[in-house]
Enzyme design. Structure first.
Site, short mmCIF file in Angstrom:
data_model
loop_
_atom_site.label_atom_id
_atom_site.label_comp_id
_atom_site.label_asym_id
_atom_site.label_seq_id
_atom_site.Cartn_x
_atom_site.Cartn_y
_atom_site.Cartn_z
N LYS A 9 12.56 8.10 -47.47
CA LYS A 9 13.39 8.64 -46.31
C LYS A 9 14.77 8.37 -46.27
CE LYS A 9 9.45 9.13 -43.46
NZ LYS A 9 8.68 9.16 -42.05
N TYR A 49 6.48 18.98 -41.32
CA TYR A 49 6.09 18.08 -40.02
C TYR A 49 5.45 19.14 -38.97
CZ TYR A 49 8.08 14.03 -41.72
OH TYR A 49 8.32 12.84 -42.37
N ARG A 85 -1.26 5.40 -49.37
CA ARG A 85 -1.46 5.33 -47.87
C ARG A 85 -1.39 3.96 -47.17
NH1 ARG A 85 0.51 8.95 -43.94
NH2 ARG A 85 -1.10 8.15 -42.29
N THR A 91 2.16 3.89 -39.17
CA THR A 91 3.17 4.60 -39.13
C THR A 91 4.36 3.76 -38.33
OG1 THR A 91 1.68 6.52 -38.64
CG2 THR A 91 4.14 6.75 -37.83
N ARG A 102 5.79 -0.56 -44.81
CA ARG A 102 6.65 -0.33 -43.30
C ARG A 102 6.43 -1.66 -42.89
NH1 ARG A 102 3.01 5.11 -42.25
NH2 ARG A 102 4.97 6.87 -43.15
N ASN A 112 10.77 4.84 -40.84
CA ASN A 112 9.61 3.93 -41.48
C ASN A 112 9.64 4.12 -43.05
OD1 ASN A 112 8.73 6.46 -41.33
ND2 ASN A 112 6.88 6.21 -40.43
N HIS A 115 7.29 8.45 -46.55
CA HIS A 115 6.33 9.54 -46.33
C HIS A 115 5.27 9.25 -47.31
CE1 HIS A 115 4.02 13.02 -45.49
NE2 HIS A 115 3.96 13.25 -46.73
N GLU A 126 1.52 19.40 -50.42
CA GLU A 126 2.58 18.77 -50.36
C GLU A 126 3.35 18.61 -51.74
OE1 GLU A 126 2.28 15.96 -46.22
OE2 GLU A 126 2.06 14.97 -48.18
#
Ligand code: IDP
Ligand code: MG
Length: 153
Positions: A9, A49, A85, A91, A102, A112, A115, A126
């Protein structure tokens, strides 16, 4: 082998953490199948999103994602979607366990760091959203036996 999508990000780009985060996935033993820098559009982010569109922070999250270009990666490995993940963590960076990305680098729910696709169905959608087929490289790892036992692959 599974492929999954990771986005570094804007907060990660701005904080100069790109190399460090990529390094974590490399060290884990995932294969980098594709990577590029992209300045995302509001349109693409609205799709990405869409599950947040009723939330009060929807526009703010999208705007934050296009304050500067992001780095989009495709990582491959056995059960890569779940593994990545779990490496990302919860999150909210303040709730994410130390040792997760994170948990180690973020104090924020919005800013954070990464993604990561959350299921095989999402990963497929995606990856198509962010990569052309020609941008995903299926080169072999010459030392795959250093990563997996024969009966695992
Ligand atoms: P995830 O990134 O862990 O899958 P999602 O619920 O899919 O979490 O939310 C997508 C992104 O939206 C989060 O990574 C975060 O940047 C942002 N976000 C989620 N919940 C909140 C919130 O309550 N406040 C502000 N931003 C949020
Ligand atoms: Mg999500």
């Amino acid at each position: 082998m599974e492929k999954t999508l990771v986005i570094l990000k804007p907060c990660t780009v701005q904080r100069g953490l790109m190399g460090e985060i990529i390094n974590r996935f490399e060290r884990k033993g995932l294969r980098l199948a594709g990577m590029k820098m992209v300045w995302l559009s509001d349109e693409t982010l609205s799709e990405h999103y869409a599950h947040l569109k009723e939330k009060s922070f929807f526009q703010r999250v999208k705007d934050a994602m296009r304050t500067c270009p992001v780095v989009i990666c495709c990582w491959e490995g056995l059960e890569a979607i779940r593994v990545v993940r779990e490496m990302a963590g919860k999150t909210n960076g303040r709730n994410a366990a130390p040792g997760t990305i994170r948990g180690d680098y973020s104090m924020s729910v919005q800013e954070n760091i990464v993604h990561a696709s959350d299921s095989p169905e999402t990963a497929e959608i995606e990856l198509k959203r962010f990569f052309d087929e020609s941008e995903i490289y299926d080169y072999p790892l010459n030392n795959l036996w250093s990563f997996y036992a024969n009966d695992e692959i």
